[in-house]
Motif scaffolding. Structure first.
Motif, PDB file in Angstrom:
ATOM      1  N   GLU A 126       0.836  -1.204   0.000  1.00 40.44           N
ATOM      2  CA  GLU A 126       0.000   0.000   0.000  1.00 40.44           C
ATOM      3  C   GLU A 126       0.873   1.257   0.000  1.00 40.44           C
ATOM      4  N   LYS A 127       0.455   2.253  -0.751  1.00 41.36           N
ATOM      5  CA  LYS A 127       1.144   3.540  -0.789  1.00 41.36           C
ATOM      6  C   LYS A 127       0.515   4.475   0.239  1.00 41.36           C
ATOM      7  N   VAL A 128       1.372   5.171   0.985  1.00 40.97           N
ATOM      8  CA  VAL A 128       0.902   6.129   1.982  1.00 40.97           C
ATOM      9  C   VAL A 128       1.737   7.394   1.889  1.00 40.97           C
ATOM     10  N   GLY A 129       1.183   8.478   2.413  1.00 38.68           N
ATOM     11  CA  GLY A 129       1.875   9.761   2.365  1.00 38.68           C
ATOM     12  C   GLY A 129       1.121  10.749   1.509  1.00 38.68           C
ATOM     13  N   SER A 130       1.459  12.030   1.682  1.00 43.51           N
ATOM     14  CA  SER A 130       0.768  13.087   0.944  1.00 43.51           C
ATOM     15  C   SER A 130       1.501  13.486  -0.328  1.00 43.51           C
ATOM     16  N   ALA A 131       2.633  12.808  -0.637  1.00 39.95           N
ATOM     17  CA  ALA A 131       3.433  13.212  -1.804  1.00 39.95           C
ATOM     18  C   ALA A 131       3.819  12.001  -2.641  1.00 39.95           C
ATOM     19  N   ILE A 132       2.849  11.149  -2.914  1.00 34.26           N
ATOM     20  CA  ILE A 132       3.112   9.950  -3.713  1.00 34.26           C
ATOM     21  C   ILE A 132       3.502  10.358  -5.135  1.00 34.26           C
ATOM     22  N   GLY A 133       4.635   9.843  -5.577  1.00 37.24           N
ATOM     23  CA  GLY A 133       5.122  10.167  -6.916  1.00 37.24           C
ATOM     24  C   GLY A 133       6.069  11.345  -6.958  1.00 37.24           C
ATOM     25  N   LYS A 134       6.170  12.099  -5.870  1.00 38.48           N
ATOM     26  CA  LYS A 134       7.053  13.267  -5.870  1.00 38.48           C
ATOM     27  C   LYS A 134       7.862  13.444  -4.589  1.00 38.48           C
ATOM     28  N   GLY A 135       7.436  12.854  -3.508  1.00 40.72           N
ATOM     29  CA  GLY A 135       8.146  12.999  -2.241  1.00 40.72           C
ATOM     30  C   GLY A 135       9.251  11.965  -2.085  1.00 40.72           C
ATOM     31  N   PRO A 136      10.002  12.012  -0.978  1.00 39.66           N
ATOM     32  CA  PRO A 136      11.047  11.028  -0.737  1.00 39.66           C
ATOM     33  C   PRO A 136      10.465   9.621  -0.645  1.00 39.66           C
TER      34      PRO A 136
END
Length: 321
Positions: free
Chosen positions: A77-87
């Motif tokens: 599962e992908k988590v975080g507010s910057a999927i595709g651009k964050g660290p």
């Protein structure tokens, strides 16, 4: 000591505490209510919501299970507010380690997680793992899963300058450990049996105040990776080997890229590079106090560690109810 990761920004250290705090507080509302699933679901939902507020492109590599089994915080599962651009960060988590403990208001229930750069945490399948762990300050490779429990305890006792009867081993109280327990007692080794919570059991070997010298036995493989991440930060030795009960579990391991099914993993093979470990107590335990309500405020106790600096921060939080 590993180099500090540019990906794991210092800000993330305390952000991880906020994530485990959220899960612990949610689970604490159900302490002693006898409903394991409800407590776990509350912790999962709270942890997922907290993770999704962080600026990162996170991937859950150890979670609640595979997607078909776990609607939230499943492996991949992908988590975080910057999927595709964050660290890009890999996450190992257990929103509620000790669901039965929580349901029965027992000790050592925790909300735990570890993060590392992409590819640095073993993508362990949800199977059992044979584990052995000791704290820091001993000769390299003191412990070995290919040696008998007697040999391992004897080697530890020699390194500490004591007799095997002076050693205390922490073991999960399970029928599968009857032979292990009998062998340890035969040599006079003391045993602290715990009902659940083997992440806390492994970490306890690093704290002299717990009187636990060594952790031994089978527990969950995901918890093994979490414990290894913690030991990377504070020192210690850990060995793990996956245990497969059937062909389905072997196939699951191969699916997640495990080629050598008999491999004995060292600490640094389970959690490589820089990593951060965080935990918040749900119920009182040897590592942390549980969530408490005092005069209209919620009090939490957490610990956060970082491998690259060897830093351990103990965090007491207070907030209005």
């Amino acid at each position: 000591m590993p180099k500090a990761s540019k990906t794991l920004d210092r800000v993330l250290v305390l952000e991880m505490v906020r994530v485990t705090e959220a899960a612990a507080i949610a689970a604490a509302r159900l302490v002693g209510r006898g409903d394991e699933k409800a407590a776990d679901a509350a912790a999962v939902e709270a942890m997922r919501e907290a993770l999704n507020k962080l600026y990162m492109d996170g991937t859950v590599v150890i979670g609640e299970g595979e997607r078909d089994e776990a609607p939230m915080l499943f492996i991949g599962e992908k988590v975080g507010s910057a999927i595709g651009k964050g660290p890009k960060i890999d996450i190992a988590l257990d929103p509620l380690e000790g669901t039965t403990i929580t349901a029965k208001a027992g000790p050592n229930s925790l909300a735990v997680l570890a993060i590392a750069e992409q590819g640095c945490l073993l993508n362990a399948p949800d199977v059992y793992m044979n584990k052995i762990a000791v704290g820091p300050g001993f000769p390299k490779d003191l412990i070995d899963l290919d040696k008998s429990p007697t040999d391992n305890v004897t080697a530890l006792a020699k390194a500490k300058g004591v007799k095997p009867r002076d050693i205390i081993a922490c073991v999960l109280d399970r029928p599968r450990h009857e032979q292990l327990i009998a062998e340890l007692r035969k040599i006079g080794c003391g045993i602290m049996l715990i009902p659940d919570g083997d992440v806390a059991g492994v970490i306890a070997t690093t704290n002299p105040e717990t009187n636990i010298d060594i952790y031994m036995g089978q527990g969950g493989a995901p918890e093994g990776v979490l414990a290894a991440a913690a030991l990377r930060c504070v020192g210690g030795q850990f060995k793990g080997r996956l245990v497969f009960r059937n062909d389905d579990e072997r196939a699951r391991a191969r699916k997640w890229g495990i080629a050598d099914l008999d491999k004995q993993y060292d600490l640094k093979e389970l959690a490589r590079g820089d990593c951060i470990f965080a935990a918040t107590g749900v119920t009182d335990g040897s590592l942390l106090g549980g969530v408490k309500r005092v005069r209209g405020r919620l009090i939490t106790e957490s610990v956060v560690m970082r491998a690259s600096t060897g830093t351990v921060r103990w965090v007491r939080g207070e907030r209005p109810i």
